[in-house]
Design an enzyme around this catalytic site. Structure first.
Site, PDB file in Angstrom:
ATOM      1  N   PRO A  83      -3.950   0.037  19.000  1.00 63.81           N
ATOM      2  CG  PRO A  83      -5.865  -1.178  18.422  1.00 63.81           C
ATOM      3  CD  PRO A  83      -5.190  -0.524  19.580  1.00 63.81           C
ATOM      4  CG  HIS A 102      -2.099  -0.865   1.064  1.00 70.63           C
ATOM      5  ND1 HIS A 102      -3.343  -0.392   0.760  1.00 70.63           N
ATOM      6  CD2 HIS A 102      -2.187  -2.209   1.116  1.00 70.63           C
ATOM      7  CE1 HIS A 102      -4.170  -1.417   0.644  1.00 70.63           C
ATOM      8  NE2 HIS A 102      -3.501  -2.524   0.854  1.00 70.63           N
ATOM      9  CE  LYS A 115       4.422   3.056  13.611  1.00 64.74           C
ATOM     10  NZ  LYS A 115       4.341   2.402  12.332  1.00 64.74           N
ATOM     11  CE1 TYR A 131      -1.110   3.875   9.796  1.00 66.20           C
ATOM     12  CE2 TYR A 131       0.045   2.544   8.167  1.00 66.20           C
ATOM     13  CZ  TYR A 131      -1.047   2.757   8.983  1.00 66.20           C
ATOM     14  OH  TYR A 131      -2.069   1.842   8.989  1.00 66.20           O
ATOM     15  CE1 TYR A 162      -5.169   3.839   9.155  1.00 70.40           C
ATOM     16  CE2 TYR A 162      -5.697   3.790  11.494  1.00 70.40           C
ATOM     17  CZ  TYR A 162      -4.945   3.345  10.432  1.00 70.40           C
ATOM     18  OH  TYR A 162      -3.963   2.402  10.647  1.00 70.40           O
TER      19      TYR A 162
HETATM   20  C1  PHB Z   1      -5.653  -4.334  10.739  1.00 69.63           C
HETATM   21  O1  PHB Z   1      -5.746  -4.524   9.521  1.00 69.63           O
HETATM   22  O2  PHB Z   1      -5.893  -5.230  11.563  1.00 69.63           O
HETATM   23  C2  PHB Z   1      -5.247  -3.002  11.249  1.00 69.63           C
HETATM   24  C3  PHB Z   1      -4.859  -2.030  10.360  1.00 69.63           C
HETATM   25  C4  PHB Z   1      -4.477  -0.783  10.822  1.00 69.63           C
HETATM   26  C5  PHB Z   1      -4.513  -0.517  12.170  1.00 69.63           C
HETATM   27  C6  PHB Z   1      -4.899  -1.491  13.078  1.00 69.63           C
HETATM   28  C7  PHB Z   1      -5.274  -2.746  12.616  1.00 69.63           C
HETATM   29  O3  PHB Z   1      -4.152   0.713  12.613  1.00 69.63           O
END
Ligand code: PHB
Length: 375
Positions: free
Chosen positions: A277, A57, A281, A369, A186
């Site tokens: 989460p 990505h 990280k 990130y 997000y």
């Molecule tokens: C996930 O795909 O499980 C995932 C992706 C991004 C995050 C947390 C979990 O910030």
């Protein structure tokens, strides 16, 4: 990962895994690999399936006030990206790699206690095949998560904890549905945070901000889909739905202990620190810890030089605290905070607008990130 790095230096180790192989290979956990984690898996010869099946990505999208904004990673970070590849897939590849080396890896071997940490030959007492056994070694790497015995075995008063609880949790769903968007989304909304992620071209991973003590039974599939649609929905965009394969609640916590070492036990990953989460990280930080630790152990066996081991905690904690800050910041910016205070909401929107309109602010998010090269 640590066992593999040590193997490549010609150093023997015994891996004790409390759970079964079946359990660890199928438990759904994190899914985002930083560039450095991907590079390391390739470097140690375990990147083949990752290169075939991982989804590369080039960015994420931030959604608020009815709009989506893309943060482009390569242009903001000198070409760095992330790869979506489930943690359980990484675990499968590491297990396969370990088995090929012929070095010991014991499943359903539960550590009960660590002894004599301050001496030259610390011991692990563990249960395996119905028997209690003892393993004597030169060093112990405590990679046994936040509920493991390693941290608990350090005498009281040695480790200093730092902690932050958040007044919310995540409801996570794994669904047999093609991702509805190229990128992770997000979403900040008045109804609370939502995240659209994926595991493969046919499997979507979704999360909703819920109450910290939320009861899973209160979330039948219909309610979850409905709420996801309300938080993630946009004109002209539909959320793909499908069979729910898994559903669970994840608590949100920031936690660090200092130092990450006592005598001959070295803590790594969740045994020493937890991040919420939101910044993706957790697994990456565990990998970064053992990279530092493997170098230090390698130098010690080669030349007797203990300085790397002495520095391990300080060096690892620099990255840990950077990731703690980033995860706390992402969490605070994107969730509906206690009671929906209007001042908080205005600050969050101001920050989101800044990140999406200033290249410098966007670059800060992006470099954290994809993973910082130096901290
Ligand atoms: C996930 O795909 O499980 C995932 C992706 C991004 C995050 C947390 C979990 O910030």
């Amino acid at each position: 990962m640590l066992a593999h790095l040590l193997h490549l230096e010609g150093i023997d180790s015994v891996v004790l895994e409390a759970r079964s192989r079946e359990y660890v290979e199928h438990r759904v956990r994190a899914g985002v690999l930083e560039q450095g984690t991907v590079d390391l898996l390739r470097e140690i010869g375990l990147g083949e399936r990752l290169d075939r099946e991982g989804l590369v990505h080039d960015g994420i999208e931030l959604q608020f006030a009815g709009e989506r904004h893309r943060i482009d990673f390569p242009s903001l970070t000198g070409g760095r990206r992330i790869t979506v590849y489930g943690q359980q897939e990484v675990v499968k590849d590491l297990i396969a790699g370990r088995l090929q080396t012929g070095r010991p890896l014991l499943f359903e071997a539960e550590a009960v206690a660590l002894d004599e940490l301050e001496g030259d030959a610390p011991a692990i007492r563990f249960r395996h095949d119905g028997e209690e056994r003892e393993l004597r070694c030169d060093l112990i790497a405590g990679c046994d998560g936040s509920h493991g015995v390693s941290r608990e075995s350090v005498p009281a008063g040695v480790l200093r904890p730092f902690e932050r609880e958040y007044p919310f949790a995540w409801l996570g769903i794994l669904a047999a549905a093609p991702p509805s968007n190229e990128e992770l989304i997000y979403a900040y909304s008045e109804r609370g945070f939502a995240l659209h992620s994926m595991r493969s071209p046919t499997v979507t991973r979704l999360y909703l901000q819920v109450e910290p003590d939320e009861d899973l039974d209160e979330w039948p599939d219909d309610r979850a889909w409905n709420e996801l649609e309300r938080r993630l929905g946009m004109e002209g965009w539909t959320l793909n739905t499908g069979e729910v394969l898994e559903k669970g609640i994840t608590g949100m916590r920031s936690f660090v202990v200092e130092p990450m070492q006592h005598g001959r036990v070295f803590l790594a990953g969740d045994a020493a620190h937890i991040v919420p989460p939101t910044g993706a990280k957790g697994m990456n930080l565990a990998v970064a810890d053992v990279r530092v630790l493997a170098d230090a152990i390698g130098a010690w066996y080669r030349s007797g030089d203990e300085s790397g081991l002495d520095r391990y905690s300080d060096v690892a904690l620099r990255r840990v605290w950077r990731a703690e800050h980033f995860s706390w910041w992402m969490t605070s910016m994107l969730h509906r905070l206690g009671g929906g205070d209007p001042f908080d909401a205005k600050l969050q929107l101001a920050q989101l607008r800044y990140v999406c309109s200033s290249d410098k602010a966007a670059a800060s998010l992006a470099e954290n990130y994809v993973g910082l090269e130096t901290v």
